[in-house]
Scaffold this motif. Structure first.
Motif, PDB file in Angstrom:
ATOM      1  N   ALA A   1       0.828  -1.207   0.000  1.00  0.00           N
ATOM      2  CA  ALA A   1       0.000   0.000   0.000  1.00  0.00           C
ATOM      3  C   ALA A   1       0.862   1.256   0.000  1.00  0.00           C
ATOM      4  O   ALA A   1       0.535   2.248  -0.662  1.00  0.00           O
ATOM      5  N   PHE A   2       1.976   1.214   0.733  1.00  0.00           N
ATOM      6  CA  PHE A   2       2.861   2.381   0.770  1.00  0.00           C
ATOM      7  C   PHE A   2       3.499   2.619  -0.596  1.00  0.00           C
ATOM      8  O   PHE A   2       3.583   3.763  -1.060  1.00  0.00           O
ATOM      9  N   GLY A   3       3.944   1.544  -1.240  1.00  0.00           N
ATOM     10  CA  GLY A   3       4.543   1.695  -2.562  1.00  0.00           C
ATOM     11  C   GLY A   3       3.571   2.286  -3.559  1.00  0.00           C
ATOM     12  O   GLY A   3       3.910   3.201  -4.329  1.00  0.00           O
ATOM     13  N   ILE A   4       2.335   1.789  -3.544  1.00  0.00           N
ATOM     14  CA  ILE A   4       1.313   2.314  -4.450  1.00  0.00           C
ATOM     15  C   ILE A   4       0.961   3.751  -4.092  1.00  0.00           C
ATOM     16  O   ILE A   4       0.839   4.624  -4.962  1.00  0.00           O
ATOM     17  N   GLY A   5       0.798   4.022  -2.794  1.00  0.00           N
ATOM     18  CA  GLY A   5       0.403   5.360  -2.357  1.00  0.00           C
ATOM     19  C   GLY A   5       1.422   6.420  -2.713  1.00  0.00           C
ATOM     20  O   GLY A   5       1.071   7.497  -3.214  1.00  0.00           O
ATOM     21  N   VAL A   6       2.693   6.133  -2.471  1.00  0.00           N
ATOM     22  CA  VAL A   6       3.748   7.106  -2.777  1.00  0.00           C
ATOM     23  C   VAL A   6       3.828   7.358  -4.278  1.00  0.00           C
ATOM     24  O   VAL A   6       3.904   8.508  -4.734  1.00  0.00           O
ATOM     25  N   THR A   7       3.804   6.286  -5.053  1.00  0.00           N
ATOM     26  CA  THR A   7       3.943   6.429  -6.504  1.00  0.00           C
ATOM     27  C   THR A   7       2.802   7.239  -7.105  1.00  0.00           C
ATOM     28  O   THR A   7       3.025   8.167  -7.898  1.00  0.00           O
ATOM     29  N   THR A   8       1.577   6.902  -6.749  1.00  0.00           N
ATOM     30  CA  THR A   8       0.430   7.607  -7.328  1.00  0.00           C
ATOM     31  C   THR A   8       0.338   9.041  -6.821  1.00  0.00           C
ATOM     32  O   THR A   8      -0.082   9.937  -7.560  1.00  0.00           O
ATOM     33  N   THR A   9       0.735   9.275  -5.569  1.00  0.00           N
ATOM     34  CA  THR A   9       0.703  10.640  -5.039  1.00  0.00           C
ATOM     35  C   THR A   9       1.708  11.533  -5.761  1.00  0.00           C
ATOM     36  O   THR A   9       1.385  12.651  -6.180  1.00  0.00           O
ATOM     37  N   VAL A  10       2.935  11.033  -5.916  1.00  0.00           N
ATOM     38  CA  VAL A  10       3.960  11.808  -6.622  1.00  0.00           C
ATOM     39  C   VAL A  10       3.549  12.037  -8.070  1.00  0.00           C
ATOM     40  O   VAL A  10       3.704  13.140  -8.616  1.00  0.00           O
TER      41      VAL A  10
END
Length: 393
Positions: free
Chosen positions: A233-242
């Motif tokens: 979830a962190f990997g997806i969240g960071v990538t999509t947020t950036v």
């Protein structure tokens, strides 16, 4: 929702068999000319009953039946594991078996997209029902007798679709190597970062108190799956947020065709899993398992150590579900089927890497890290083992 029971499961299983049989009879009738004016419509409905609705009902009924045999022993885990294995195995079999034979292709498609998902769904629903009912009555389900082995079964299920590419570099570069690199990174830095963060907090009126013995998490299916959620979830969240922020600045981070853009986003998520998820993954797990609390001697308040709220928001279920959906639908440019294909590829890639790295960490690193963190904190005189009421203000 009713609790899972063998009787209900058997009834749904028989209903599915009836639907599938009815589909075969309808197809036979249409081909025999019994329903000439409805033959085309009957043929389509017959196919749905034969290979979709009927098998799905049978799969769900079987899973509900198994889950209901010993619900408080978590037998629903068998349905979940079986559903994953059925889907991934039959999906992989389409590469090796001749699909020009109608019955073979239809059977494999039914197992992949009807029986397997229905089995998995029945297990998940049974787990929700059983755990809610147990929580309501203040009881805890007993361990499943094979729970410490089912995590391996699920991991194998995730890797089965990769059998056709195991002889190519893509398998090692995209799946195996990132998982091993993530675990190695966690293994060497998780305990050090945990000690550093806790030492920073133990200042002024804040004191670290050991209120209970450390409890290393076992490598059971539920533990591995639940904890592997955080890095993914962190990997997806960071990538999509950036990516969203850069899009506002008219900077396209992931360009090219939809597959290239999705591959770029997946690669960025893998990097975030290996590096950034160190904080929301192993460090958070160590916080939970150390048995340490932060005691504020001024406010007389005790609380468990936690991660920063911003990082915590990155692993919210809303971000985890809707961010990748929004991204894949955007790069697919309105093509619904392509969007679902890309979404499935991303989730499978990240779940496989995250779950593999999590399993390796819990199996080979967590216990030594717990001991090492406590030893270092004690060596620095940062842990107090006395109850809070004995402490001076």
């Amino acid at each position: 929702m009713a609790e899972p029971s063998p009787k209900t499961g058997a009834a749904v299983l028989l209903a599915g068999a009836f639907l599938s049989s009815a589909g075969f009879l309808m197809e036979y009738g249409a081909l025999s000319g019994w329903f000439t004016f409805l033959s085309g419509w009957f043929a389509k409905l017959a196919n749905i009953l034969q290979f979709d609705a009927g098998p799905a009902a049978m799969g769900f009924g079987l899973g509900w039946l198994v889950s209901g045999m010993y619900p408080m022993r978590k037998w629903y885990l068998y349905a979940v594991a079986a559903g994953l294995l059925v889907s991934t195995t039959s999906f992989t079999a389409t590469v090796f078996l001749p699909l020009d034979v109608y019955i073979v292709s239809a059977l494999l498609l039914s197992l992949t997209w009807a029986v397997g998902p229905a089995l998995l769904t029945s297990g998940v629903l049974a787990a929700i029902v059983v755990n809610r009912r147990a929580s309501k009555h203040g009881v805890k389900p007993l361990p499943n007798p094979h729970e410490d082995r089912l995590d391996i079964v699920v991991l194998l299920g995730l890797y089965i679709p990769l059998l056709p590419i195991m002889t190519s570099q893509a398998f090692y570069l995209r799946y195996l190597l990132p998982a091993v690199v993530a675990w190695v990174f966690w293994h060497f830095f998780a305990d050090r970062l945990t000690v550093y963060l806790l030492a920073r907090r133990a200042r002024g009126s804040i004191q670290l108190v050991a209120v209970e013995p450390p409890s290393p998490e076992e490598t059971t299916l539920m533990n591995v799956v639940s904890r592997s959620y955080y890095p993914m979830a962190f990997g997806i969240g960071v990538t999509t947020t950036v990516s969203s922020i850069l899009d506002l600045l008219n900077i396209q981070l992931f360009g090219g065709d939809p597959f290239a853009a999705t591959a770029g986003a997946a690669l960025a998520s893998i990097v975030a899993i290996a590096a950034g998820a160190l904080y929301v993954g192993p460090v958070l797990w160590l916080f939970e398992d150390l048995g340490i609390r932060e005691f504020d001697r001024t406010k007389r308040v005790m609380k468990p150590p936690g991660i920063h709220s911003l990082a915590d928001e990155m692993v919210e279920i809303y971000t985890f579900i809707f961010s990748p959906i929004g991204f894949t639908f955007a790069v697919a440019d309105g093509d619904l089927l392509l969007a679902f294909v890309l979404l499935g590829l991303v989730f499978h890639l990240l779940l496989t890497i995250s779950m593999t790295a999590t399993y390796l960490y819990l199996r080979f690193s967590a216990k030594s890290h717990l001991h090492g963190v406590l030893t270092r904190l004690a060596g620095k005189g940062l842990i107090n083992t006395r109850p809070p009421e004995w402490m001076g203000a």
